[in-house]
Scaffold this motif. Structure first.
Motif, PDB file in Angstrom:
ATOM      1  N   THR A  14       1.577  64.945 -19.028  1.00 24.93           N
ATOM      2  CA  THR A  14       1.533  63.646 -18.355  1.00 24.93           C
ATOM      3  C   THR A  14       1.828  63.790 -16.866  1.00 24.93           C
ATOM      4  O   THR A  14       1.148  63.188 -16.014  1.00 24.93           O
ATOM      5  N   ALA A  15       2.837  64.619 -16.524  1.00 23.80           N
ATOM      6  CA  ALA A  15       3.185  64.827 -15.115  1.00 23.80           C
ATOM      7  C   ALA A  15       2.045  65.508 -14.359  1.00 23.80           C
ATOM      8  O   ALA A  15       1.751  65.169 -13.211  1.00 23.80           O
ATOM      9  N   LEU A  16       1.386  66.475 -14.996  1.00 25.24           N
ATOM     10  CA  LEU A  16       0.264  67.169 -14.361  1.00 25.24           C
ATOM     11  C   LEU A  16      -0.909  66.213 -14.122  1.00 25.24           C
ATOM     12  O   LEU A  16      -1.547  66.251 -13.063  1.00 25.24           O
ATOM     13  N   ILE A  17      -1.190  65.366 -15.096  1.00 28.20           N
ATOM     14  CA  ILE A  17      -2.285  64.396 -14.945  1.00 28.20           C
ATOM     15  C   ILE A  17      -1.971  63.425 -13.807  1.00 28.20           C
ATOM     16  O   ILE A  17      -2.831  63.120 -12.970  1.00 28.20           O
ATOM     17  N   GLU A  18      -0.731  62.946 -13.757  1.00 23.84           N
ATOM     18  CA  GLU A  18      -0.339  62.032 -12.677  1.00 23.84           C
ATOM     19  C   GLU A  18      -0.455  62.712 -11.314  1.00 23.84           C
ATOM     20  O   GLU A  18      -0.982  62.124 -10.353  1.00 23.84           O
ATOM     21  N   ALA A  19       0.029  63.940 -11.210  1.00 27.46           N
ATOM     22  CA  ALA A  19      -0.018  64.659  -9.933  1.00 27.46           C
ATOM     23  C   ALA A  19      -1.455  64.944  -9.521  1.00 27.46           C
ATOM     24  O   ALA A  19      -1.788  64.904  -8.326  1.00 27.46           O
ATOM     25  N   PHE A  20      -2.319  65.215 -10.487  1.00 25.01           N
ATOM     26  CA  PHE A  20      -3.744  65.463 -10.226  1.00 25.01           C
ATOM     27  C   PHE A  20      -4.401  64.208  -9.652  1.00 25.01           C
ATOM     28  O   PHE A  20      -5.104  64.262  -8.633  1.00 25.01           O
ATOM     29  N   ARG A  21      -4.161  63.058 -10.295  1.00 21.80           N
ATOM     30  CA  ARG A  21      -4.740  61.799  -9.818  1.00 21.80           C
ATOM     31  C   ARG A  21      -4.192  61.431  -8.436  1.00 21.80           C
ATOM     32  O   ARG A  21      -4.930  60.987  -7.557  1.00 21.80           O
ATOM     33  N   GLU A  22      -2.878  61.632  -8.263  1.00 21.79           N
ATOM     34  CA  GLU A  22      -2.248  61.261  -6.986  1.00 21.79           C
ATOM     35  C   GLU A  22      -2.767  62.128  -5.840  1.00 21.79           C
ATOM     36  O   GLU A  22      -3.000  61.621  -4.732  1.00 21.79           O
ATOM     37  N   TYR A  23      -2.955  63.408  -6.096  1.00 26.06           N
ATOM     38  CA  TYR A  23      -3.392  64.297  -5.021  1.00 26.06           C
ATOM     39  C   TYR A  23      -4.758  63.874  -4.500  1.00 26.06           C
ATOM     40  O   TYR A  23      -5.008  63.868  -3.290  1.00 26.06           O
ATOM     41  N   TYR A  24      -5.656  63.516  -5.417  1.00 25.18           N
ATOM     42  CA  TYR A  24      -7.020  63.146  -5.021  1.00 25.18           C
ATOM     43  C   TYR A  24      -7.180  61.637  -4.814  1.00 25.18           C
ATOM     44  O   TYR A  24      -8.301  61.171  -4.523  1.00 25.18           O
ATOM     45  N   THR A  25      -6.087  60.905  -4.984  1.00 19.58           N
ATOM     46  CA  THR A  25      -6.096  59.437  -4.844  1.00 19.58           C
ATOM     47  C   THR A  25      -7.262  58.800  -5.598  1.00 19.58           C
ATOM     48  O   THR A  25      -7.960  57.924  -5.097  1.00 19.58           O
ATOM     49  N   GLU A  26      -7.491  59.299  -6.787  1.00 18.48           N
ATOM     50  CA  GLU A  26      -8.537  58.779  -7.667  1.00 18.48           C
ATOM     51  C   GLU A  26      -7.948  58.646  -9.070  1.00 18.48           C
ATOM     52  O   GLU A  26      -6.926  59.254  -9.398  1.00 18.48           O
ATOM     53  N   THR A  27      -8.597  57.883  -9.891  1.00 18.72           N
ATOM     54  CA  THR A  27      -8.183  57.784 -11.282  1.00 18.72           C
ATOM     55  C   THR A  27      -9.322  58.231 -12.181  1.00 18.72           C
ATOM     56  O   THR A  27     -10.495  58.259 -11.755  1.00 18.72           O
ATOM     57  N   ALA A  28      -8.988  58.604 -13.405  1.00 14.66           N
ATOM     58  CA  ALA A  28      -9.997  59.027 -14.386  1.00 14.66           C
ATOM     59  C   ALA A  28      -9.352  58.968 -15.768  1.00 14.66           C
ATOM     60  O   ALA A  28      -8.146  59.218 -15.908  1.00 14.66           O
ATOM     61  N   PRO A  29     -10.133  58.633 -16.797  1.00  7.71           N
ATOM     62  CA  PRO A  29      -9.574  58.616 -18.153  1.00  7.71           C
ATOM     63  C   PRO A  29      -9.345  60.037 -18.658  1.00  7.71           C
ATOM     64  O   PRO A  29      -9.938  60.991 -18.163  1.00  7.71           O
ATOM     65  N   VAL A  30      -8.474  60.144 -19.640  1.00  5.45           N
ATOM     66  CA  VAL A  30      -8.253  61.433 -20.300  1.00  5.45           C
ATOM     67  C   VAL A  30      -9.212  61.530 -21.480  1.00  5.45           C
ATOM     68  O   VAL A  30      -9.220  60.658 -22.358  1.00  5.45           O
ATOM     69  N   GLU A  31     -10.031  62.577 -21.496  1.00  2.00           N
ATOM     70  CA  GLU A  31     -10.984  62.812 -22.588  1.00  2.00           C
ATOM     71  C   GLU A  31     -10.360  63.789 -23.573  1.00  2.00           C
ATOM     72  O   GLU A  31     -10.070  64.927 -23.229  1.00  2.00           O
ATOM     73  N   GLU A  32     -10.134  63.336 -24.800  1.00  2.33           N
ATOM     74  CA  GLU A  32      -9.538  64.190 -25.832  1.00  2.33           C
ATOM     75  C   GLU A  32     -10.626  65.019 -26.504  1.00  2.33           C
ATOM     76  O   GLU A  32     -11.641  64.479 -26.956  1.00  2.33           O
ATOM     77  N   LEU A  33     -10.424  66.327 -26.572  1.00  7.60           N
ATOM     78  CA  LEU A  33     -11.361  67.231 -27.226  1.00  7.60           C
ATOM     79  C   LEU A  33     -10.797  67.652 -28.581  1.00  7.60           C
ATOM     80  O   LEU A  33      -9.608  67.940 -28.708  1.00  7.60           O
ATOM     81  N   ASP A  34     -11.667  67.709 -29.592  1.00  7.24           N
ATOM     82  CA  ASP A  34     -11.262  68.194 -30.912  1.00  7.24           C
ATOM     83  C   ASP A  34     -12.421  68.957 -31.538  1.00  7.24           C
ATOM     84  O   ASP A  34     -13.434  69.225 -30.886  1.00  7.24           O
ATOM     85  N   GLU A  35     -12.273  69.336 -32.823  1.00  6.59           N
ATOM     86  CA  GLU A  35     -13.312  70.148 -33.465  1.00  6.59           C
ATOM     87  C   GLU A  35     -14.675  69.465 -33.472  1.00  6.59           C
ATOM     88  O   GLU A  35     -15.712  70.130 -33.474  1.00  6.59           O
ATOM     89  N   ALA A  36     -14.687  68.143 -33.473  1.00  8.83           N
ATOM     90  CA  ALA A  36     -15.961  67.414 -33.467  1.00  8.83           C
ATOM     91  C   ALA A  36     -16.749  67.699 -32.194  1.00  8.83           C
ATOM     92  O   ALA A  36     -17.978  67.572 -32.182  1.00  8.83           O
ATOM     93  N   SER A  37     -16.047  68.126 -31.134  1.00 12.79           N
ATOM     94  CA  SER A  37     -16.727  68.444 -29.876  1.00 12.79           C
ATOM     95  C   SER A  37     -17.708  69.598 -30.053  1.00 12.79           C
ATOM     96  O   SER A  37     -18.708  69.695 -29.336  1.00 12.79           O
ATOM     97  N   LEU A  38     -17.423  70.498 -31.008  1.00 18.48           N
ATOM     98  CA  LEU A  38     -18.318  71.630 -31.243  1.00 18.48           C
ATOM     99  C   LEU A  38     -19.687  71.148 -31.708  1.00 18.48           C
ATOM    100  O   LEU A  38     -20.719  71.701 -31.311  1.00 18.48           O
ATOM    101  N   ALA A  39     -19.676  70.126 -32.557  1.00 19.50           N
ATOM    102  CA  ALA A  39     -20.945  69.596 -33.062  1.00 19.50           C
ATOM    103  C   ALA A  39     -21.681  68.821 -31.969  1.00 19.50           C
ATOM    104  O   ALA A  39     -22.917  68.834 -31.897  1.00 19.50           O
ATOM    105  N   GLU A  40     -20.912  68.146 -31.098  1.00 21.02           N
ATOM    106  CA  GLU A  40     -21.530  67.335 -30.049  1.00 21.02           C
ATOM    107  C   GLU A  40     -22.058  68.173 -28.894  1.00 21.02           C
ATOM    108  O   GLU A  40     -22.964  67.750 -28.179  1.00 21.02           O
ATOM    109  N   GLN A  41     -21.494  69.351 -28.721  1.00 22.67           N
ATOM    110  CA  GLN A  41     -21.866  70.209 -27.597  1.00 22.67           C
ATOM    111  C   GLN A  41     -22.324  71.570 -28.125  1.00 22.67           C
ATOM    112  O   GLN A  41     -21.502  72.461 -28.355  1.00 22.67           O
TER     113      GLN A  41
END
Length: 334
Positions: free
Chosen positions: A197-224
């Motif tokens: 959570t701290a890394l995500i916040e620091a990442f957004r703050e550094y670039y002064t942008e926001t973005a959703p968190v995309e969760e990856l799981d085993e289903a991603s293998l089938a989609e990609q």
């Protein structure tokens, strides 16, 4: 510049390393991307390393510890759920390595930890290393990844990374051990989720942008499909063992029936040449051993299977062949 934040819900290292390759090779590079992940108990070796030199292969197999070979260089490391791993991807023309380190250090400051960059590749708290990093560059993109020690099992770090003293003359890179510390030594409440959570916040703050968190799981293998292709490569024996740089293994022992002095040359985890010196009276034994072992994979299962077949086909020499089989396999235990 857009941001993209990916977070893996999977702790299989082959999935996570495959995701890294997918990010580097196939993902659209026209954004700053942060990928956060962690692995179940795993020894991760560099692209040019020898697992038999770096790891206790037998102990890892007995304890169901993964072996993974990453695409990038560097030394061997132990991952468990006490590690938080991060990957940054940026377009090459806007890649800023210092920015990535600043994001990590800012995230740690949020958690009351005063860290600093040490040299070019490490992050330290005081004189203790808490993060190692590596880098890779392509025509249009640049890649920076590393690990943060949160609450890693330091005992197991030694258990699996201290190799059995084989008489191996290995070509490639050997690891250098460093003085390390877990982040819980500086903040006992820190966890993978809190740090992420701290890394995500620091990442957004550094670039002064926001973005959703995309969760990856085993289903991603089938989609990609490309991600699935990278996963199959990471899990494959030929990638994890077969990509080992050429090495030689010299072993010698004395049996009741004679001395065996064996020199094995191994390339891409296959025994390419075998020289045996012996004072055994049964000369044909040496030729049979050489013929049986040359050209097979340098693995205990393959060697045992081949020598069991040889023993069954040559019953008059079965006792000597079985002696050699047990001895050779024991010498390969890492």
């Amino acid at each position: 510049m857009n941001l993209r934040i990916l977070k893996s819900a999977v702790t299989n290292p082959w999935f996570n390393l495959a995701t890294e390759d997918w990010i580097f090779q196939a993902l659209d590079a026209n954004s700053h991307t942060l990928f956060l992940w962690r692995n179940s108990e795993t020894v991760v070796i560099g692209r040019s390393q020898n697992p038999w030199v770096e790891c206790k292969i037998d102990k890892m197999e007995a304890d169901e510890v993964f072996l993974a070979r990453r695409q990038s260089g560097g030394g061997a490391m132990f991952h468990d759920l006490g590690n938080t791993n991060f990957t940054f991807l940026s377009p090459k023309d806007s890649y800023d390595q210092e920015a990535n380190f600043t994001i990590i250090i800012n995230a740690l400051k949020k958690l009351g930890i005063d860290a600093q960059l040490s040299g070019r590749n490490d992050i330290q708290v005081g004189d203790r290393k808490i993060s190692g990093n590596a880098f890779k560059h392509a025509t249009d993109r640049s890649f920076h990844h590393g690990t943060l020690l949160v609450n890693a099992d330091m005992q197991k770090l030694g258990d699996y990374l201290n190799p059995h003293p084989l008489k191996l003359k290995a070509k490639g890179i050997k690891s250098v051990r460093a003085r390390v510390a877990n982040l819980v030594e500086f903040n006992e409440d820190i966890t993978h989720e809190i740090l992420s959570t701290a890394l995500i916040e620091a990442f957004r703050e550094y670039y002064t942008e926001t973005a959703p968190v995309e969760e990856l799981d085993e289903a991603s293998l089938a989609e990609q499909p490309t991600l699935n292709q990278y996963y199959e490569q990471m899990a494959d024996w030929d990638w994890r063992f077969g990509k080992t740089p050429e090495f030689s293994h010299h072993i010698e022992t004395r049996f009741d029936w004679g001395i065996i002095d064996m020199h094995l040359d191994v390339k891409q985890a296959v025994i390419t040449d075998l020289v045996i010196f012996s004072d055994a009276l049964t000369v044909e034994l040496i030729d049979l051993l050489k013929d049986a072992l040359t050209g097979i994979k340098y693995s205990k299962d393959n060697i045992k299977t081949r020598l069991d077949e040889l023993s069954q086909a040559n019953t008059e020499l079965a006792a000597q062949i079985d002696d050699v089989s047990k001895w050779l396999i024991s010498e390969m235990e890492g």
